[in-house]
Design an enzyme around this catalytic site. Structure first.
Site, PDB file in Angstrom:
ATOM      1  N   GLU A  98     -40.484 -69.341 -30.930  1.00  0.00           N
ATOM      2  CA  GLU A  98     -40.545 -69.796 -29.526  1.00  0.00           C
ATOM      3  C   GLU A  98     -39.580 -69.522 -28.789  1.00  0.00           C
ATOM      4  OE1 GLU A  98     -42.594 -71.887 -27.702  1.00  0.00           O
ATOM      5  OE2 GLU A  98     -44.633 -71.729 -28.702  1.00  0.00           O
ATOM      6  N   GLU A 100     -47.282 -67.066 -52.721  1.00  0.00           N
ATOM      7  CA  GLU A 100     -46.456 -67.700 -52.285  1.00  0.00           C
ATOM      8  C   GLU A 100     -45.896 -68.187 -54.249  1.00  0.00           C
ATOM      9  OE1 GLU A 100     -47.352 -72.218 -53.489  1.00  0.00           O
ATOM     10  OE2 GLU A 100     -48.007 -71.394 -50.857  1.00  0.00           O
TER      11      GLU A 100
END
Length: 271
Positions: free
Chosen positions: A81, A112
Protein backbone atom coordinates in the site's frame (compact mmCIF):
# COMPACT_ATOMS: atom_id res chain seq x y z
CA UNK A 1 7.64 -14.42 33.74
CA UNK A 2 7.33 -17.72 31.91
CA UNK A 3 6.38 -17.72 28.26
CA UNK A 4 2.78 -18.78 27.71
CA UNK A 5 0.87 -18.89 24.44
CA UNK A 6 -2.18 -16.88 25.42
CA UNK A 7 -3.19 -16.94 21.76
CA UNK A 8 -3.70 -20.72 22.06
CA UNK A 9 -5.80 -20.67 25.22
CA UNK A 10 -9.44 -21.73 25.13
CA UNK A 11 -11.90 -19.11 23.95
CA UNK A 12 -13.95 -17.12 26.42
CA UNK A 13 -16.96 -18.29 24.39
CA UNK A 14 -18.25 -21.83 24.05
CA UNK A 15 -20.95 -23.74 22.16
CA UNK A 16 -20.48 -21.42 19.18
CA UNK A 17 -22.39 -23.78 16.90
CA UNK A 18 -25.48 -23.30 19.08
CA UNK A 19 -25.49 -19.51 18.84
CA UNK A 20 -27.51 -17.35 16.48
CA UNK A 21 -25.80 -15.20 13.86
CA UNK A 22 -26.49 -12.12 16.00
CA UNK A 23 -24.99 -13.79 19.07
CA UNK A 24 -21.88 -14.69 17.07
CA UNK A 25 -21.55 -11.13 15.79
CA UNK A 26 -21.98 -9.73 19.31
CA UNK A 27 -19.34 -12.09 20.67
CA UNK A 28 -16.81 -11.21 17.98
CA UNK A 29 -17.52 -7.50 18.39
CA UNK A 30 -16.88 -7.80 22.11
CA UNK A 31 -13.54 -9.49 21.51
CA UNK A 32 -12.55 -6.93 18.86
CA UNK A 33 -12.86 -4.22 21.51
CA UNK A 34 -10.20 -6.09 23.48
CA UNK A 35 -7.90 -5.92 20.47
CA UNK A 36 -8.37 -2.17 20.17
CA UNK A 37 -7.72 -1.71 23.88
CA UNK A 38 -4.57 -3.84 23.67
CA UNK A 39 -3.21 -1.68 20.85
CA UNK A 40 -3.73 1.39 23.01
CA UNK A 41 -1.75 -0.20 25.80
CA UNK A 42 1.39 -0.59 23.67
CA UNK A 43 1.62 2.96 22.32
CA UNK A 44 4.97 3.50 24.06
CA UNK A 45 6.47 0.40 22.45
CA UNK A 46 5.00 1.37 19.09
CA UNK A 47 6.41 4.90 19.34
CA UNK A 48 9.93 3.63 20.03
CA UNK A 49 9.83 1.31 17.04
CA UNK A 50 8.44 3.96 14.71
CA UNK A 51 11.12 6.47 15.71
CA UNK A 52 13.77 3.91 14.79
CA UNK A 53 12.05 3.15 11.47
CA UNK A 54 12.00 6.87 10.65
CA UNK A 55 15.68 7.22 11.50
CA UNK A 56 16.68 4.28 9.31
CA UNK A 57 14.59 5.41 6.33
CA UNK A 58 15.76 9.03 6.59
CA UNK A 59 19.31 7.71 6.27
CA UNK A 60 18.47 5.82 3.08
CA UNK A 61 17.52 2.48 4.61
CA UNK A 62 14.53 0.28 3.94
CA UNK A 63 11.77 -1.24 6.06
CA UNK A 64 11.36 -5.01 5.89
CA UNK A 65 8.46 -7.06 7.22
CA UNK A 66 8.77 -10.80 7.63
CA UNK A 67 6.01 -13.20 8.61
CA UNK A 68 4.08 -16.38 7.84
CA UNK A 69 0.40 -17.09 7.24
CA UNK A 70 -1.94 -14.28 8.26
CA UNK A 71 0.90 -12.27 9.82
CA UNK A 72 2.96 -12.51 6.65
CA UNK A 73 0.02 -11.50 4.47
CA UNK A 74 -0.61 -8.44 6.64
CA UNK A 75 3.01 -7.37 6.25
CA UNK A 76 2.91 -7.78 2.48
CA UNK A 77 -0.39 -5.87 2.36
CA UNK A 78 1.00 -2.95 4.34
CA UNK A 79 4.14 -2.81 2.21
CA UNK A 80 2.17 -2.96 -1.04
CA UNK A 81 0.00 0.00 0.00
CA UNK A 82 2.96 2.37 0.44
CA UNK A 83 3.75 3.13 -3.24
CA UNK A 84 0.19 4.15 -4.24
CA UNK A 85 -0.51 5.96 -0.98
CA UNK A 86 2.78 7.73 -0.34
CA UNK A 87 4.52 7.62 -3.72
CA UNK A 88 7.44 5.58 -2.42
CA UNK A 89 9.45 3.18 -4.53
CA UNK A 90 8.38 -0.48 -4.14
CA UNK A 91 11.81 -1.28 -2.69
CA UNK A 92 11.40 1.16 0.23
CA UNK A 93 9.01 -1.04 2.22
CA UNK A 94 9.28 -4.77 1.51
CA UNK A 95 7.07 -7.56 2.82
CA UNK A 96 8.31 -11.15 2.86
CA UNK A 97 6.08 -14.15 3.57
CA UNK A 98 7.08 -17.74 4.22
CA UNK A 99 6.34 -19.69 1.05
CA UNK A 100 6.71 -16.65 -1.21
CA UNK A 101 4.00 -14.98 -3.27
CA UNK A 102 2.18 -18.29 -3.73
CA UNK A 103 1.45 -18.23 0.01
CA UNK A 104 -0.52 -15.00 -0.36
CA UNK A 105 -3.43 -16.90 -1.92
CA UNK A 106 -2.79 -20.45 -0.78
CA UNK A 107 -2.08 -22.06 2.56
CA UNK A 108 1.58 -23.12 2.78
CA UNK A 109 1.68 -23.66 6.51
CA UNK A 110 4.77 -25.87 6.52
CA UNK A 111 6.86 -23.06 5.01
CA UNK A 112 6.99 -21.32 8.37
CA UNK A 113 8.90 -24.20 9.99
CA UNK A 114 12.20 -23.50 8.18
CA UNK A 115 14.45 -21.48 10.50
CA UNK A 116 17.00 -20.75 7.76
CA UNK A 117 14.66 -19.67 4.96
CA UNK A 118 13.77 -16.32 6.52
CA UNK A 119 17.38 -15.17 6.51
CA UNK A 120 17.91 -16.61 3.02
CA UNK A 121 14.97 -14.56 1.73
CA UNK A 122 16.32 -11.42 3.40
CA UNK A 123 19.79 -11.93 1.94
CA UNK A 124 18.26 -12.13 -1.53
CA UNK A 125 17.11 -8.54 -0.94
CA UNK A 126 20.62 -7.58 0.27
CA UNK A 127 19.38 -6.46 3.67
CA UNK A 128 22.03 -4.50 5.59
CA UNK A 129 22.58 -2.40 8.71
CA UNK A 130 21.02 0.69 7.08
CA UNK A 131 17.68 -1.16 6.99
CA UNK A 132 15.29 -2.27 9.74
CA UNK A 133 13.49 -5.61 10.03
CA UNK A 134 10.14 -6.14 11.75
CA UNK A 135 8.96 -9.69 12.42
CA UNK A 136 5.21 -10.26 12.60
CA UNK A 137 4.03 -13.39 14.41
CA UNK A 138 1.03 -13.69 16.71
CA UNK A 139 2.53 -16.66 18.56
CA UNK A 140 5.98 -15.12 18.89
CA UNK A 141 7.54 -18.46 17.97
CA UNK A 142 7.32 -18.82 14.15
CA UNK A 143 10.67 -20.41 13.08
CA UNK A 144 10.80 -18.57 9.73
CA UNK A 145 10.51 -15.23 11.52
CA UNK A 146 12.66 -16.18 14.49
CA UNK A 147 15.53 -17.32 12.28
CA UNK A 148 15.39 -14.18 10.16
CA UNK A 149 15.38 -11.84 13.14
CA UNK A 150 18.11 -13.72 14.95
CA UNK A 151 20.49 -13.58 12.01
CA UNK A 152 19.63 -9.95 11.32
CA UNK A 153 20.48 -9.02 14.89
CA UNK A 154 23.79 -10.87 14.64
CA UNK A 155 24.59 -8.83 11.54
CA UNK A 156 23.93 -5.48 13.18
CA UNK A 157 20.54 -4.91 11.56
CA UNK A 158 17.97 -3.20 13.83
CA UNK A 159 15.02 -5.46 14.61
CA UNK A 160 11.48 -5.09 15.87
CA UNK A 161 8.45 -7.34 16.16
CA UNK A 162 4.70 -7.43 16.60
CA UNK A 163 3.69 -10.44 18.71
CA UNK A 164 0.65 -11.30 20.81
CA UNK A 165 2.26 -13.25 23.66
CA UNK A 166 4.56 -11.97 26.39
CA UNK A 167 8.25 -12.94 26.66
CA UNK A 168 8.29 -14.87 23.40
CA UNK A 169 11.44 -16.11 21.64
CA UNK A 170 10.85 -13.59 18.84
CA UNK A 171 10.62 -10.67 21.29
CA UNK A 172 13.99 -11.72 22.72
CA UNK A 173 15.71 -11.20 19.36
CA UNK A 174 13.99 -7.87 18.74
CA UNK A 175 15.53 -4.55 19.68
CA UNK A 176 12.11 -2.90 19.61
CA UNK A 177 9.45 -5.48 20.53
CA UNK A 178 5.75 -4.71 20.49
CA UNK A 179 3.90 -7.25 22.63
CA UNK A 180 0.21 -6.60 22.07
CA UNK A 181 -1.75 -8.99 24.27
CA UNK A 182 -5.24 -9.47 22.88
CA UNK A 183 -6.16 -12.60 24.87
CA UNK A 184 -7.73 -15.86 23.66
CA UNK A 185 -9.39 -15.81 20.26
CA UNK A 186 -13.16 -16.08 19.72
CA UNK A 187 -12.46 -19.30 17.81
CA UNK A 188 -9.74 -20.97 19.86
CA UNK A 189 -6.33 -20.50 18.29
CA UNK A 190 -7.57 -18.61 15.21
CA UNK A 191 -5.09 -15.74 15.33
CA UNK A 192 -6.43 -14.35 12.03
CA UNK A 193 -9.08 -12.73 14.26
CA UNK A 194 -8.14 -10.47 17.21
CA UNK A 195 -4.39 -10.91 16.81
CA UNK A 196 -4.60 -10.10 13.12
CA UNK A 197 -6.75 -7.05 13.84
CA UNK A 198 -4.26 -5.71 16.38
CA UNK A 199 -1.32 -6.37 14.06
CA UNK A 200 -3.02 -4.52 11.20
CA UNK A 201 -3.74 -1.50 13.39
CA UNK A 202 -0.11 -1.32 14.49
CA UNK A 203 1.16 -1.74 10.93
CA UNK A 204 -1.09 1.14 9.90
CA UNK A 205 0.54 3.27 12.59
CA UNK A 206 4.08 2.29 11.62
CA UNK A 207 3.92 3.16 7.94
CA UNK A 208 1.56 6.12 8.27
CA UNK A 209 3.54 7.86 11.04
CA UNK A 210 6.79 7.07 9.24
CA UNK A 211 5.65 8.47 5.90
CA UNK A 212 4.28 11.61 7.54
CA UNK A 213 7.69 12.13 9.14
CA UNK A 214 9.35 11.60 5.76
CA UNK A 215 7.26 14.41 4.26
CA UNK A 216 4.79 12.46 2.12
CA UNK A 217 1.74 14.08 3.73
CA UNK A 218 0.89 17.82 3.76
CA UNK A 219 -1.82 18.83 6.23
CA UNK A 220 -3.71 15.55 6.03
CA UNK A 221 -3.40 15.11 2.27
CA UNK A 222 -1.52 12.47 0.26
CA UNK A 223 0.53 14.81 -1.92
CA UNK A 224 2.74 12.03 -3.30
CA UNK A 225 0.07 9.45 -4.09
CA UNK A 226 0.21 7.67 -7.44
CA UNK A 227 -2.66 8.78 -9.67
CA UNK A 228 -3.43 5.31 -10.94
CA UNK A 229 -7.22 5.53 -11.33
CA UNK A 230 -10.02 8.03 -11.80
CA UNK A 231 -10.88 8.16 -8.10
CA UNK A 232 -7.33 9.16 -7.19
CA UNK A 233 -7.13 11.66 -10.05
CA UNK A 234 -10.29 13.31 -8.74
CA UNK A 235 -8.88 13.38 -5.22
CA UNK A 236 -5.68 14.96 -6.53
CA UNK A 237 -7.61 17.67 -8.33
CA UNK A 238 -9.50 18.56 -5.15
CA UNK A 239 -6.27 18.74 -3.15
CA UNK A 240 -4.69 21.09 -5.69
CA UNK A 241 -7.82 23.26 -5.85
CA UNK A 242 -7.92 23.51 -2.06
CA UNK A 243 -4.20 24.29 -1.78
CA UNK A 244 -4.03 26.87 -4.57
CA UNK A 245 -7.52 28.24 -5.14
CA UNK A 246 -7.40 27.52 -8.88
CA UNK A 247 -10.35 26.14 -10.84
CA UNK A 248 -10.69 22.53 -11.98
CA UNK A 249 -9.31 23.11 -15.48
CA UNK A 250 -6.14 24.76 -14.22
CA UNK A 251 -5.75 22.15 -11.46
CA UNK A 252 -5.86 19.39 -14.10
CA UNK A 253 -3.32 21.27 -16.22
CA UNK A 254 -0.95 21.79 -13.29
CA UNK A 255 -1.13 18.12 -12.32
CA UNK A 256 -0.52 16.94 -15.88
CA UNK A 257 2.39 19.27 -16.47
CA UNK A 258 4.09 18.63 -13.13
CA UNK A 259 3.56 14.93 -12.61
CA UNK A 260 1.30 14.94 -9.58
CA UNK A 261 -0.05 16.84 -6.59
CA UNK A 262 3.24 17.92 -5.03
CA UNK A 263 4.65 19.16 -8.33
CA UNK A 264 1.42 20.98 -9.17
CA UNK A 265 1.34 22.85 -5.85
CA UNK A 266 5.07 23.67 -5.99
CA UNK A 267 4.76 24.97 -9.54
CA UNK A 268 1.82 27.20 -8.62
CA UNK A 269 3.63 28.60 -5.56
CA UNK A 270 6.68 29.51 -7.66
CA UNK A 271 4.63 31.81 -9.88
Amino acid sequence: MMFQKITEKDSNHNDLEKKSVRELIDGMYCEDQNALKAVGEVKDQTEKLIKKVVKQLKNGGRLFYIGAGTSGRLGVLDASECPPTFGTEPEKVIGLIAGGDYALRHSVESAEDDTKKGWDDLQEKFINSHDILIGIAASGTTPYVLGGLSEAQKNGIPTGCIVCNLNSPIAKVSDFPIEVIVGPEFVTGSSRMKAGTAQKLILNSITTATMINLGHIKGSKMIDMKLSNEKLKGRAELIVIEATGVDLVLAQKLIKENGGVRGAIDAFNKK
